[in-house]
Design an enzyme around this catalytic site. Structure first.
Site, short mmCIF file in Angstrom:
data_model
loop_
_atom_site.label_atom_id
_atom_site.label_comp_id
_atom_site.label_asym_id
_atom_site.label_seq_id
_atom_site.Cartn_x
_atom_site.Cartn_y
_atom_site.Cartn_z
N SER A 5 93.54 2.23 25.44
CA SER A 5 93.23 0.94 26.37
C SER A 5 92.79 -0.02 25.11
O SER A 5 91.82 -0.28 25.10
CB SER A 5 91.98 1.19 26.82
OG SER A 5 91.62 0.03 27.83
N LYS A 10 90.87 11.28 21.12
CA LYS A 10 90.47 11.21 22.64
C LYS A 10 90.47 12.42 23.36
O LYS A 10 89.54 12.89 24.11
CB LYS A 10 91.11 9.87 23.30
CG LYS A 10 90.84 8.58 22.64
CD LYS A 10 91.79 7.51 23.12
CE LYS A 10 93.26 7.92 23.27
NZ LYS A 10 94.03 8.08 21.89
N SER A 11 91.71 13.06 23.54
CA SER A 11 91.80 14.05 24.51
C SER A 11 91.39 15.40 24.03
O SER A 11 90.79 16.04 24.85
CB SER A 11 93.57 14.31 24.39
OG SER A 11 94.11 13.14 25.24
N GLY A 32 96.11 9.40 18.48
CA GLY A 32 95.89 10.05 17.34
C GLY A 32 94.33 10.21 17.08
O GLY A 32 93.81 10.74 16.06
#
Length: 137
Positions: free
Chosen positions: A108, A40-41, A37
């Site tokens: 990550s 990033k995308s 959330g």
């Protein structure tokens, strides 16, 4: 470490440098990391759109999409998260070799895993954008 000693690395005549010259730009990785959330995308796709409109060759490797295919055999243990990132790192290095600006968006959480991936690239080829930076944008 390879399980076979019979592997021989193949070298193509069409090199990364030739691909970059044809593309008119260098290839590298922008790695968007952080918690679920964090954006990033969303940010990776927005950056890709801008680069694409500027005529750059790009591709987004989204963590969820990768887990639907290449990494569908991995869970979410610390070991599996490390292997997930290692595989994405290897895939990213192939895209960079192909002359593509590669945008990676994935969770990550472990610094040692990110540092391992960083070693797969030469200086100036791998840029990490963390969720603390994303939240300030």
């Amino acid at each position: 470490m390879n399980k076979s000693s019979d592997l021989v690395r193949q070298h193509a005549t069409v090199t990364r440098e030739r691909r970059e010259r044809q593309n008119g730009h260098k290839s590298f990785v922008l790695c968007f990391t952080g918690l679920s959330g964090a954006g990033k995308s969303t940010l990776a796709n927005a950056v890709e759109e801008q680069l694409h409109q500027a005529g750059r060759r790009t591709f987004v490797l989204d963590g969820d999409n990768i887990r639907h295919g290449l990494n569908r055999d991995l869970g979410f243990s610390q070991e599996d998260r490390g292997e997930n990132l290692r595989r994405v790192g290897e895939l990213s290095s192939l895209f960079v070799e192909a002359g593509v600006i590669t945008l990676v968006a994935l969770i990550s959480p472990y610094k040692q895993d990110r540092e391992l991936v960083r070693t797969m690239f030469k200086p100036g080829e791998f840029f990490e954008i963390s969720d603390d930076l994303i939240s300030r944008i």
